[in-house]
Design an enzyme around this catalytic site. Structure first.
Site, PDB file in Angstrom:
ATOM      1  N   GLU A 171       1.050  -1.177   0.312  1.00  0.00           N
ATOM      2  CA  GLU A 171       0.058  -0.295   0.116  1.00  0.00           C
ATOM      3  C   GLU A 171       1.030   1.019  -0.052  1.00  0.00           C
ATOM      4  OE1 GLU A 171      -2.913  -0.822   3.230  1.00  0.00           O
ATOM      5  OE2 GLU A 171      -3.383  -2.385   2.318  1.00  0.00           O
ATOM      6  N   GLU A 224      -6.241 -11.150  -0.594  1.00  0.00           N
ATOM      7  CA  GLU A 224      -7.052 -10.301   0.254  1.00  0.00           C
ATOM      8  C   GLU A 224      -8.674 -10.000   0.052  1.00  0.00           C
ATOM      9  OE1 GLU A 224      -5.706  -7.163   2.364  1.00  0.00           O
ATOM     10  OE2 GLU A 224      -3.373  -7.635   1.863  1.00  0.00           O
TER      11      GLU A 224
HETATM   12  O1  G3I Z   1      -3.839  -7.031  18.860  1.00  0.00           O
HETATM   13  C1  G3I Z   1      -4.744  -6.308  19.620  1.00  0.00           C
HETATM   14  C2  G3I Z   1      -5.474  -6.977  21.265  1.00  0.00           C
HETATM   15  O2  G3I Z   1      -4.433  -6.823  21.955  1.00  0.00           O
HETATM   16  C3  G3I Z   1      -6.801  -5.386  21.101  1.00  0.00           C
HETATM   17  O3  G3I Z   1      -7.509  -6.292  22.365  1.00  0.00           O
HETATM   18  C4  G3I Z   1      -7.979  -5.202  20.436  1.00  0.00           C
HETATM   19  C5  G3I Z   1      -8.323  -3.516  20.567  1.00  0.00           C
HETATM   20  O4  G3I Z   1      -9.303  -3.300  19.694  1.00  0.00           O
HETATM   21  O5  G3I Z   1      -6.691  -5.089  19.343  1.00  0.00           O
HETATM   22  C6  G3I Z   1      -6.009  -5.929  18.743  1.00  0.00           C
HETATM   23  O6  G3I Z   1      -5.371  -5.472  17.157  1.00  0.00           O
HETATM   24  C7  G3I Z   1      -6.175  -5.318  16.103  1.00  0.00           C
HETATM   25  C8  G3I Z   1      -5.499  -6.339  15.265  1.00  0.00           C
HETATM   26  O7  G3I Z   1      -5.945  -5.806  13.822  1.00  0.00           O
HETATM   27  C9  G3I Z   1      -5.659  -7.690  15.642  1.00  0.00           C
HETATM   28  O8  G3I Z   1      -6.609  -8.107  15.300  1.00  0.00           O
HETATM   29  C10 G3I Z   1      -5.940  -3.785  15.858  1.00  0.00           C
HETATM   30  O9  G3I Z   1      -6.784  -2.951  16.435  1.00  0.00           O
HETATM   31  C11 G3I Z   1      -6.380  -3.927  14.853  1.00  0.00           C
HETATM   32  O10 G3I Z   1      -6.466  -2.029  13.671  1.00  0.00           O
HETATM   33  C12 G3I Z   1      -5.878  -4.832  13.593  1.00  0.00           C
HETATM   34  O11 G3I Z   1      -6.421  -5.017  12.269  1.00  0.00           O
HETATM   35  C13 G3I Z   1      -6.344  -5.088  11.295  1.00  0.00           C
HETATM   36  C14 G3I Z   1      -5.678  -4.238  10.227  1.00  0.00           C
HETATM   37  O12 G3I Z   1      -5.495  -4.904   8.846  1.00  0.00           O
HETATM   38  C15 G3I Z   1      -4.902  -3.339  10.698  1.00  0.00           C
HETATM   39  O13 G3I Z   1      -4.766  -2.289  10.132  1.00  0.00           O
HETATM   40  C16 G3I Z   1      -6.791  -6.642  10.291  1.00  0.00           C
HETATM   41  O14 G3I Z   1      -7.030  -7.114  11.721  1.00  0.00           O
HETATM   42  C17 G3I Z   1      -6.525  -7.296   9.966  1.00  0.00           C
HETATM   43  O15 G3I Z   1      -7.186  -7.915   8.982  1.00  0.00           O
HETATM   44  C18 G3I Z   1      -5.643  -6.081   7.980  1.00  0.00           C
HETATM   45  O16 G3I Z   1      -5.393  -6.321   7.088  1.00  0.00           O
HETATM   46  C19 G3I Z   1      -5.240  -5.425   6.320  1.00  0.00           C
HETATM   47  C20 G3I Z   1      -3.298  -6.463   5.692  1.00  0.00           C
HETATM   48  O17 G3I Z   1      -2.756  -6.022   6.012  1.00  0.00           O
HETATM   49  C21 G3I Z   1      -3.414  -4.843   4.354  1.00  0.00           C
HETATM   50  N1  G3I Z   1      -4.277  -4.121   3.626  1.00  0.00           N
HETATM   51  C22 G3I Z   1      -5.890  -3.986   4.051  1.00  0.00           C
HETATM   52  C23 G3I Z   1      -6.460  -5.650   5.237  1.00  0.00           C
HETATM   53  C24 G3I Z   1      -7.081  -4.540   5.404  1.00  0.00           C
HETATM   54  O18 G3I Z   1      -7.511  -4.198   6.571  1.00  0.00           O
END
Ligand code: G3I
Length: 370
Positions: free
Chosen positions: A155, A260
């Site tokens: 990205e 994805e």
């Molecule tokens: O691990 C913490 C946890 O400890 C905490 O309690 C919780 C509270 O919100 O957050 C958890 O972290 C989250 C993490 O996912 C794991 O679940 C983050 O807040 C959350 O922002 C994070 O989101 C991920 C996102 O990337 C980050 O930008 C998504 O799971 C993941 O599916 C997403 O994947 C991305 C690809 O890598 C790149 N392309 C876009 C795609 C979708 O956004």
């Protein structure tokens, strides 16, 4: 029917019906492309239990949803955490899966310290690039010959095809992308290397990405493929736009991967930024309509959308090496929290009880000609 024929039919019937039950999603596409799934930390840790047979039946490629991102694998300057990565790669090997690394360099899920010196001052370009190279050497080096392909840079472009003004770009310009690919290739010469982005169906964004990818190739920098992420909705983008993307990426000389894939079935508020607004949207039946289950109409649309997408991917199977679902089941999809936190979404092929959505499977079987 003679008694003898009846006996033969009764003997054969259970076996032919078993064959259908054992058939996995991946088998529908086995002559065309890998079918992958992104797995999370709990799923990888759980691999000895119910998940393993399900993964084994349905998928032949794995991606790590979050566990190999910088903040997870390299949270502090001198601290690497390979617990997830080791288990993930081990799971990939046990499955015999094409195992993907995601992602070495991204502007999200990267700690602030990466861009700062010990005094908190912003790093110079050469110091930042050398820090990035160390990271790639450690992470890609640890999984050398065990990870088959890496999303090297994720990205880095805006929708209009210009470079995203990330800290990476502000400090190092587009050289950070080139250096990341150079280093990844030096560290693991056998790994495939990809650039990965969303909205690659948009002409302007794709033009920016392909210009750089061709420039890199001309300079002798290895870049094998371009990931079209595939975060789609029920109604859009159009199949024609996605197809144009697939064709142009292939014509430019790169393998296409749908990296994805998921289909958002919920309405998107036009102005959905901000936590307070999100709370309201999540509580509103208009924007969170399927709290107690998806409607039959939406389920049917979802099945048709997946069928249409896979029909398109099959049409271009000579250009596409892999299609990866971004998550195993609806309960764990990031789309329950984007663009509105706390909604109930249904974007994947397995439901919250880990059951394959039969309607979707039937339609996919039809388009795959099975
Ligand atoms: O691990 C913490 C946890 O400890 C905490 O309690 C919780 C509270 O919100 O957050 C958890 O972290 C989250 C993490 O996912 C794991 O679940 C983050 O807040 C959350 O922002 C994070 O989101 C991920 C996102 O990337 C980050 O930008 C998504 O799971 C993941 O599916 C997403 O994947 C991305 C690809 O890598 C790149 N392309 C876009 C795609 C979708 O956004």
């Amino acid at each position: 029917m003679t008694k003898f024929t009846l006996l033969i039919v009764l003997l054969i019937f259970p076996f032919s019906s078993n064959k259908t039950t054992d058939e996995g999603l991946k088998d529908l596409f086995e002559d065309s492309f890998y079918l992958g799934v992104a797995v999370n930390r709990q799923q990888v840790a759980d691999n000895e239990k119910q998940l393993f047979p399900l993964l084994k039946t349905h998928f032949n490629s794995l991606s790590p949803e979050n566990g190999l991102k910088w903040e997870k694998v390299h949270p502090q300057l001198d601290l690497y955490d390979f617990e997830f990565g080791d288990a993930y790669v081990g799971l990939g090997e046990k499955l015999g899966a094409f195992t993907v690394g995601h992602c070495l360099v991204w502007h999200q899920q990267v700690p602030d310290w990466v861009f700062e010196d010990a005094a908190g001052e912003q790093l110079e370009k050469s110091a930042l690039l050398s820090r990035m190279e160390d990271h790639i050497a450690k992470v890609a080096g640890r999984y050398k010959s065990r990870i088959d392909g890496w999303d090297v840079v994720n990205e880095a472009f805006n929708e209009d095809g210009s470079y995203r003004e990330s800290k990476w770009f502000k400090i190092a310009g587009k050289d950070f992308i080139k250096e990341a690919f150079r280093k990844a290739h030096e560290i693991d010469p056998d790994a495939e290397l990809y650039y990965n982005d969303y909205n690659m169906w948009k002409t302007s964004k794709r033009a920016g990405v392909l210009k750089l990818a061709k420039e890199m190739k001309a300079e002798g920098i290895r870049i094998d493929g371009i990931g079209m992420q595939g975060h789609y909705m029920l109604e859009g983008p159009s199949l024609a736009d996605i197809e144009q993307g697939i064709i142009e990426i292939a014509e430019a000389g790169f393998t296409v991967m749908i990296t994805e894939l998921d289909v958002d079935v919920l309405p998107r508020p036009s102005n959905s930024e901000g936590a307070d607004l999100n709370m309201n949207y999540a509580n509103s039946p208009e924007f969170n309509p399927f709290v107690n289950g998806i409607s039959p109409e939406a389920e049917e649309k979802l099945a048709q959308r997946y069928a249409d997408l896979f029909q398109l991917f099959l049409k271009h199977k000579d250009k596409i090496s892999r299609v990866t679902l971004w998550g195993l089941h609806d309960g764990k999809s990031w789309l329950n929290n984007f663009p509105v936190r706390g909604r109930t979404n249904y974007p994947l092929l397995f439901d919250r009880e880990l059951k394959l959505k039969e309607g979707v499977f039937e339609k996919l079987r039809e388009v795959a000609g099975g």
